[in-house]
Design an enzyme around this catalytic site. Structure first.
Site, PDB file in Angstrom:
ATOM      1  N   GLN A 256      29.703  63.623  56.816  1.00  7.79           N
ATOM      2  CA  GLN A 256      29.591  62.767  57.491  1.00  7.79           C
ATOM      3  C   GLN A 256      31.647  62.907  57.424  1.00  7.79           C
ATOM      4  O   GLN A 256      31.537  63.015  56.406  1.00  7.79           O
ATOM      5  CB  GLN A 256      29.739  60.997  56.106  1.00  7.79           C
TER       6      GLN A 256
ATOM      7  N   TYR B 296      36.398  51.409  58.443  1.00  9.41           N
ATOM      8  CA  TYR B 296      37.165  52.275  58.288  1.00  9.41           C
ATOM      9  C   TYR B 296      37.502  52.791  59.822  1.00  9.41           C
ATOM     10  O   TYR B 296      37.657  52.139  60.978  1.00  9.41           O
ATOM     11  CB  TYR B 296      36.149  53.528  58.259  1.00  9.41           C
TER      12      TYR B 296
ATOM     13  N   ARG C  18      27.213  56.247  61.164  1.00  9.74           N
ATOM     14  CA  ARG C  18      26.661  54.905  61.013  1.00  9.74           C
ATOM     15  C   ARG C  18      27.715  53.900  61.269  1.00  9.74           C
ATOM     16  O   ARG C  18      28.288  54.131  61.927  1.00  9.74           O
ATOM     17  CB  ARG C  18      27.005  55.149  59.891  1.00  9.74           C
TER      18      ARG C  18
HETATM   19  C1  LIG Z   1      29.371  55.867  44.804  1.00 10.44           C
HETATM   20  C2  LIG Z   1      29.513  56.026  46.368  1.00 10.44           C
HETATM   21  C3  LIG Z   1      29.818  56.529  46.884  1.00 10.44           C
HETATM   22  C4  LIG Z   1      29.582  56.127  48.898  1.00 10.44           C
HETATM   23  N1  LIG Z   1      30.622  56.319  49.407  1.00 10.44           N
HETATM   24  C5  LIG Z   1      29.910  56.259  51.068  1.00 10.44           C
HETATM   25  C6  LIG Z   1      30.462  57.589  52.165  1.00 10.44           C
HETATM   26  O1  LIG Z   1      31.109  58.261  51.637  1.00 10.44           O
HETATM   27  N2  LIG Z   1      30.379  56.935  53.413  1.00 10.44           N
HETATM   28  C7  LIG Z   1      29.867  56.406  53.407  1.00 10.44           C
HETATM   29  O2  LIG Z   1      29.562  55.662  54.707  1.00 10.44           O
HETATM   30  N3  LIG Z   1      29.241  55.050  52.766  1.00 10.44           N
HETATM   31  C8  LIG Z   1      29.265  55.864  51.157  1.00 10.44           C
HETATM   32  N4  LIG Z   1      28.688  54.310  50.440  1.00 10.44           N
HETATM   33  C9  LIG Z   1      27.445  53.904  50.411  1.00 10.44           C
HETATM   34  C10 LIG Z   1      26.447  53.666  50.591  1.00 10.44           C
HETATM   35  O3  LIG Z   1      25.825  55.297  51.530  1.00 10.44           O
HETATM   36  C11 LIG Z   1      25.482  52.778  50.945  1.00 10.44           C
HETATM   37  O4  LIG Z   1      25.395  52.810  51.755  1.00 10.44           O
HETATM   38  C12 LIG Z   1      25.163  52.201  50.113  1.00 10.44           C
HETATM   39  O5  LIG Z   1      25.633  52.075  48.735  1.00 10.44           O
HETATM   40  C13 LIG Z   1      23.986  50.701  49.962  1.00 10.44           C
HETATM   41  O6  LIG Z   1      23.494  52.304  49.743  1.00 10.44           O
HETATM   42  P1  LIG Z   1      22.266  51.887  47.991  1.00 10.44           P
HETATM   43  O7  LIG Z   1      21.446  50.502  47.479  1.00 10.44           O
HETATM   44  O8  LIG Z   1      20.751  52.797  48.128  1.00 10.44           O
HETATM   45  O9  LIG Z   1      23.698  52.147  47.257  1.00 10.44           O
HETATM   46  C14 LIG Z   1      29.264  54.576  49.325  1.00 10.44           C
HETATM   47  C15 LIG Z   1      28.181  54.008  47.471  1.00 10.44           C
HETATM   48  C16 LIG Z   1      28.444  54.606  46.734  1.00 10.44           C
HETATM   49  C17 LIG Z   1      27.857  53.732  45.526  1.00 10.44           C
END
Ligand SMILES: Cc1cc2nc3c(=O)[nH]c(=O)nc-3n(C[C@H](O)[C@H](O)[C@H](O)COP(=O)(O)O)c2cc1C
Length: 368
Positions: free
Chosen positions: A100, A182, A227
């Site tokens: 990404q 962002y 995204r």
């Molecule tokens: C530790 C962590 C780091 C994340 N870093 C990013 C990221 O780099 N880019 C992004 O688009 N979303 C990031 N997210 C959001 C996740 O990609 C995801 O969209 C969000 O956690 C919801 O999904 P989940 O319920 O399966 O955790 C991050 C989430 C977590 C928990």
């Protein structure tokens, strides 16, 4: 055959299944360079069996990092460190790997989450942030400097340069970060973009310029995804209808898939988080814009993931926390559906049929 374990084609890529490890910042880089932590992390994710693993939000400039610990692709050192980590991933699995690419804009210069997650203080080496308009993310956040049109041209160049670095490293897919408040999403949202020039009158202009420039240099046979947010969860903010209009333009540019997320534009939005709460947005974008979508957000159960795909609400499922919690999620889901998948040969003996002297499933955890 389940939908979850059926293959899917994205440009010239074939994913073995519909499960995607969502991009997740690790806040463990040194001036944008992946560290030993990343070697372990990528190694673990390579064993997961997910059809695609997407490396964390990686930034196109040093100023575009969220924190001092975020990865970048703005220097030769960054590129070399990431190439090493990807080499480890490639040594474990043939499943594709994506990255990404983004810029934090007004949400840059902040502390890593475990040190507070707020704007960096005066003694923490903060830096000047930039954004479409000089409006801070929230109370206590840095006031960004409004980007000039010359700087915007430079940033398109930075996105392209990072994409070329990703191409040289050998990533199979690039995902543009145009969500979660962002930089690219700041241009889209009326809550962050109050410009009066053409980048304010047409809020999609800058993100579409970036996407088109990246498409031009990213090989057609590798996948280019994005995204996006479907909503800011705020009155007067970005809406699902805006997301559909944006998705149609992205499709015209040649984007291969869209991950539909939401929120994080402003700190005080009320988000009705619940299992699958963003799935309806994925369905809307998929049906109304006619693009492949990925649903994300509190999807942790294989049966739930399968129902979303079977109902035509998404083409893929991205998971973040569930797969961090249980990096063997895919193995266990395959077992539950009776699907045979490839294991790393070193770990193959955990398959239930190979437990010595037993045709039974492996011992399960005792209920709490
Ligand atoms: C530790 C962590 C780091 C994340 N870093 C990013 C990221 O780099 N880019 C992004 O688009 N979303 C990031 N997210 C959001 C996740 O990609 C995801 O969209 C969000 O956690 C919801 O999904 P989940 O319920 O399966 O955790 C991050 C989430 C977590 C928990």
């Amino acid at each position: 055959m389940t939908k979850l374990f059926s293959p899917i084609r994205l440009a010239g890529l074939e994913l073995a299944n519909r499960i995607v490890v969502s991009p997740m910042c690790q806040y463990s880089a040194d001036d944008g360079c992946m560290s030993d932590w990343h070697l372990a992390h990528l190694g673990s994710m390579a064993c997961s069996g997910a059809g695609l693993f997407v490396v964390e939000k990686t930034n196109v400039t040093r100023e575009g990092r969220i924190t001092h610990g975020c990865t970048g692709l703005y220097s030769d050192h960054n590129e070399a460190a990431m190439a090493r980590a990807v080499q480890i991933y490639r040594g474990i699995t043939k499943n594709p790997i994506g990255i990404q690419i983004g810029h934090a804009g007004r949400k840059a210069s902040s502390q890593v989450p475990w040190l507070g997650g707020k704007a960096l203080g005066a003694t923490e080496s903060p830096w000047q942030t930039v954004a479409p308009s000089a409006i801070p993310f929230g109370e206590g956040w840095h006031t960004p400097r409004e980007l000039s049109r010359d700087e915007l041209r430079g940033l398109v160049g930075a996105f392209v340069a990072a994409t070329l670095r990703a191409k040289r490293i050998g990533f199979d897919a690039v995902e543009i970060h145009s969500a979660h408040g962002y930089l690219l999403h700041q241009f889209l949202s009326p809550l962050a973009n109050r410009r009066t020039d053409e980048y304010g009158r047409n809020r999609m202009k800058f993100p579409l310029e970036v996407a088109a420039a990246m498409r031009e240099v990213w090989p057609k046979e590798r996948a280019l995804g994005i995204r996006i947010n479907a909503t800011d969860w705020m009155d007067g903010g970005w809406t699902p209808e805006d997301a559909v209009a944006y998705a149609r333009e992205l499709k015209r540019i040649g984007i291969d898939f869209i991950c539909v997320s939401s929120g994080a534009t402003v700190p005080h939005a009320k988000i009705p988080a619940a299992p699958g709460f963003q799935v309806g947005f994925s369905e809307k974008v998929r049906k109304e814009a006619g693009v492949k979508t990925r649903a994300v957000g509190l999807i942790a159960d294989p049966g739930h993931a399968e129902r979303i795909l079977a109902a035509g609400q998404a083409d893929m499922i991205a998971m973040a926390r569930a797969i961090l919690d249980n990096p063997r999620w895919v193995w266990h889901a395959a077992e539950r559906f009776g699907v045979k998948i490839d294991y790393p040969p070193q770990y193959a003996r955990v398959q239930p049929s190979l437990w010595p002297g037993s045709k039974l499933a492996r011992p399960q955890r005792e209920p709490a």
